[in-house]
Design a protein around this motif. Sequence first.
Motif, short mmCIF file in Angstrom:
data_model
loop_
_atom_site.label_atom_id
_atom_site.label_comp_id
_atom_site.label_asym_id
_atom_site.label_seq_id
_atom_site.Cartn_x
_atom_site.Cartn_y
_atom_site.Cartn_z
N GLN A 206 -2.37 -0.85 2.11
CA GLN A 206 -0.65 -1.24 2.10
C GLN A 206 0.69 -0.26 2.37
OE1 GLN A 206 -1.84 -1.26 -0.77
NE2 GLN A 206 -0.89 0.42 -1.87
N ALA A 212 7.17 -2.18 4.00
CA ALA A 212 7.45 -2.87 3.01
C ALA A 212 7.88 -2.27 2.42
CB ALA A 212 6.35 -4.02 2.49
N TRP A 215 10.00 -3.35 -0.42
CA TRP A 215 9.98 -4.73 -1.13
C TRP A 215 10.27 -4.46 -2.19
CZ3 TRP A 215 5.60 -7.47 1.70
CH2 TRP A 215 6.08 -7.89 3.41
N ARG A 217 7.85 -4.39 -6.43
CA ARG A 217 6.32 -4.37 -6.22
C ARG A 217 5.41 -5.30 -6.06
NH1 ARG A 217 4.92 0.27 -9.05
NH2 ARG A 217 2.93 -0.13 -9.24
N GLN A 220 4.41 -5.90 -3.01
CA GLN A 220 3.77 -5.15 -2.35
C GLN A 220 2.20 -5.07 -3.11
OE1 GLN A 220 4.85 -1.28 -2.90
NE2 GLN A 220 6.95 -1.42 -1.96
N ILE A 301 4.59 1.43 -1.33
CA ILE A 301 4.76 2.31 -0.22
C ILE A 301 6.46 3.90 -0.67
CG2 ILE A 301 4.93 1.12 2.09
CD1 ILE A 301 3.64 -1.37 1.17
#
Length: 381
Positions: A206, A212, A215, A217, A220, A301
């Motif tokens: 990821q 993302a 996003w 957690r 993700q 990420i």
Amino acid sequence: MTLPIQPPKADWIDQRDKLEPWLAELSAGSVVGLDTEFMRRNTFYPQLALLQLGWQERYALVDPLAFDIGNALAPLKRNDVVTLMHSASEDLETLVPWLPEGPGVLFDTQIAAAFAGMGLGISYRALVAEMAGVELDKGETRSDWMQRPLTASQSAYATLDVVYLHTIHQQLTERLAQRDRTAWHAEDCERLKRKSCRREGDPQPQVALRGAAEWPREQQALLRRLLMWRDIAARRLDRPRPWLIEDALALSLAQQPPKYLGELEQRSSGQRALRSAQREEVFELLSQPVTDDEIADTDPIPPHPQGAAKQALSAMKQRVDNLAVELDLPPGLLCSRKSLEEYVVTAIWPEALEGWRRAVLHDRLASLLPDAGLGATQAHC
């Protein structure tokens, strides 16, 4: 117009009892040229179609479609045999079933050329022109290497891919020694082997999908779950990952999981390898709640650098460029932009910059982090 070069005669090896004696003659200090031709259009795993070998002005074309190579390549695993390859990453991946850890000692001529000041990513054809004064024909670049028999043109092209490796090796070895870059090159070749011969999927896939980054957690972690399933399924079915789930679809499904199987079928139409059984698996894994353990195991990420991080990235890039000029190395060989972005966002020294790169870069870059004190501490974690 490029005139055809007549290659030396190459042994056609289509039986194991011919390949084993050929390699058994390798002695301590032998330097062997190696190349492959493979096909990878509709599969996850590359399909080995031809193996080319060159040693002491002897050449062989090995037909892996005619017999089981088994462990016949074991002599190449020895640490007293040097295997010459050009831009070896895909060839190493193709050879994993027979050389799981790669050759014992790898000398990648493309990497060596970069350390020798010839630029990043130079082609074999360009190296041959520069160091052997020969212009190679590239007419068979997109040839069908699974066909049998090979044409005379294919056989010539394949043989020439290893004929000049020894000449290139001799010259590059001298240039590396003159520049005191022999150890750096050897380290990068070992790193390439580890990366290319990795048989397991990326445990944090990821991280590559920066869209993302903002996003929660939990989402993700769901994206990671989906991407890890994709990798396992692609290997099991021997189909390219995007044929199962393209990146854009993976992002969409993790962000807004389908409420029922029919919705998944509609949204995933056009995915060539995603059949009913796989859709049911995907729907099931998207329907399961994300656990706390999954969230803890999911690396966040990294976002694109913004504000102070963006300014630090620019300063780091400039410092890398200046140092590259000092060392007479391509900036991309010294440090990739991706590694700089990772460092400036996480303040953790990237694995890709370990080894000789840490020695020449760490102190120069750590002080440029947005929070230099934090970076200097975390960089040694």
